[in-house]
Design a protein around this motif. Structure first.
Motif, short mmCIF file in Angstrom:
data_model
loop_
_atom_site.label_atom_id
_atom_site.label_comp_id
_atom_site.label_asym_id
_atom_site.label_seq_id
_atom_site.Cartn_x
_atom_site.Cartn_y
_atom_site.Cartn_z
N ARG A 41 0.83 -1.20 0.00
CA ARG A 41 0.00 0.00 0.00
C ARG A 41 0.87 1.25 0.00
NH1 ARG A 41 -5.64 0.03 0.20
NH2 ARG A 41 -5.07 -2.09 -0.32
N VAL A 42 1.94 1.24 0.74
CA VAL A 42 2.85 2.40 0.78
C VAL A 42 3.48 2.61 -0.59
CG1 VAL A 42 5.00 3.27 1.77
CG2 VAL A 42 3.30 2.19 3.25
N LYS A 43 3.91 1.52 -1.22
CA LYS A 43 4.52 1.65 -2.54
C LYS A 43 3.51 2.12 -3.58
CE LYS A 43 6.33 -2.57 -2.38
NZ LYS A 43 7.10 -3.76 -2.81
N ARG A 44 2.23 1.85 -3.37
CA ARG A 44 1.19 2.22 -4.32
C ARG A 44 0.77 3.70 -4.18
NH1 ARG A 44 -3.23 -1.67 -3.56
NH2 ARG A 44 -1.69 -3.09 -4.37
N PHE A 45 1.10 4.33 -3.07
CA PHE A 45 0.69 5.72 -2.85
C PHE A 45 1.10 6.62 -4.01
CE2 PHE A 45 0.64 5.65 2.11
CZ PHE A 45 -0.59 5.05 2.09
N GLY A 46 2.30 6.41 -4.55
CA GLY A 46 2.78 7.25 -5.65
C GLY A 46 1.95 7.13 -6.91
N LYS A 47 1.37 5.97 -7.13
CA LYS A 47 0.60 5.73 -8.34
C LYS A 47 -0.88 6.09 -8.17
CE LYS A 47 -0.58 2.21 -11.71
NZ LYS A 47 -0.55 0.81 -12.06
N SER A 48 -1.46 5.64 -7.08
CA SER A 48 -2.91 5.81 -6.93
C SER A 48 -3.30 6.88 -5.91
CB SER A 48 -3.56 4.48 -6.52
OG SER A 48 -3.03 4.04 -5.28
N GLY A 49 -2.31 7.47 -5.26
CA GLY A 49 -2.61 8.49 -4.27
C GLY A 49 -2.86 7.89 -2.90
N ILE A 50 -2.89 8.75 -1.91
CA ILE A 50 -3.11 8.33 -0.53
C ILE A 50 -4.60 8.36 -0.26
CG2 ILE A 50 -2.67 8.87 1.89
CD1 ILE A 50 -0.04 10.20 0.91
N LYS A 51 -5.12 7.24 0.17
CA LYS A 51 -6.55 7.13 0.45
C LYS A 51 -6.74 6.60 1.86
CE LYS A 51 -7.42 6.24 -4.36
NZ LYS A 51 -7.57 5.26 -5.39
N ASP A 52 -7.94 6.73 2.36
CA ASP A 52 -8.29 6.23 3.69
C ASP A 52 -9.60 5.48 3.56
OD1 ASP A 52 -8.42 5.72 6.38
OD2 ASP A 52 -8.84 7.77 6.97
N GLU A 53 -9.55 4.39 2.78
CA GLU A 53 -10.79 3.69 2.44
C GLU A 53 -10.95 2.34 3.11
OE1 GLU A 53 -10.58 3.52 -1.81
OE2 GLU A 53 -11.22 5.59 -2.05
N ASP A 54 -9.85 1.65 3.37
CA ASP A 54 -10.00 0.30 3.92
C ASP A 54 -8.96 0.05 5.01
OD1 ASP A 54 -7.57 -0.29 2.61
OD2 ASP A 54 -8.57 -1.23 0.93
N MET A 55 -8.97 -1.15 5.53
CA MET A 55 -8.08 -1.53 6.62
C MET A 55 -6.61 -1.33 6.25
SD MET A 55 -7.77 -5.32 8.30
CE MET A 55 -7.12 -6.14 6.87
N TRP A 56 -6.25 -1.67 5.02
CA TRP A 56 -4.85 -1.58 4.60
C TRP A 56 -4.40 -0.13 4.49
CZ3 TRP A 56 -3.09 -5.99 5.74
CH2 TRP A 56 -3.87 -7.12 5.58
N ASP A 57 -5.28 0.74 4.02
CA ASP A 57 -4.97 2.18 4.00
C ASP A 57 -4.74 2.67 5.42
OD1 ASP A 57 -5.31 2.49 1.22
OD2 ASP A 57 -7.45 2.89 1.44
N LYS A 58 -5.63 2.29 6.32
CA LYS A 58 -5.55 2.76 7.71
C LYS A 58 -4.26 2.28 8.37
CE LYS A 58 -10.56 3.06 8.27
NZ LYS A 58 -10.61 4.33 7.66
N ARG A 59 -3.86 1.04 8.11
CA ARG A 59 -2.62 0.52 8.69
C ARG A 59 -1.40 1.28 8.15
NH1 ARG A 59 -3.05 -6.07 9.05
NH2 ARG A 59 -4.72 -6.11 10.58
N ALA A 60 -1.42 1.55 6.86
CA ALA A 60 -0.29 2.28 6.27
C ALA A 60 -0.24 3.71 6.80
CB ALA A 60 -0.41 2.29 4.75
#
Length: 80
Positions: A41-60
């Motif tokens: 999820r951290v590596k994906r932030f650059g491509k898809s942006g930072i979101k707060d939608e699911d458990m994995w976003d919240k953990r990151a």
């Protein structure tokens, strides 16, 4: 300088443990307690942006919040 942040650390990586141990010995209190661990999820932030939608976003995001809280605490100590 506020300190050094370990970034994209692998929790169970033996090399990462060695590097963190050496960094702790070399830099001591300058090394932040909070780390940003290697997560897809951290590596994906650059491509898809930072979101707060699911458990994995919240953990990151929580990892970053821990680092931010420590940075703010260190700034407060410098200002005293």
């Amino acid at each position: 300088m506020l300190g050094i942040i370990a970034y994209l650390v692998k929790k169970d990586g033996p090399v990462d443990h060695e590097v963190l141990k050496a960094a702790n010995q070399a830099f001591g209190k300058a090394l932040f307690h909070g780390n940003v661990f290697q997560r897809e999820r951290v590596k994906r932030f650059g491509k898809s942006g930072i979101k707060d939608e699911d458990m994995w976003d919240k953990r990151a995001l929580y990892m970053y919040q821990v680092v931010l809280d420590e940075a703010l605490s260190r700034i407060n100590l410098l200002e005293e």
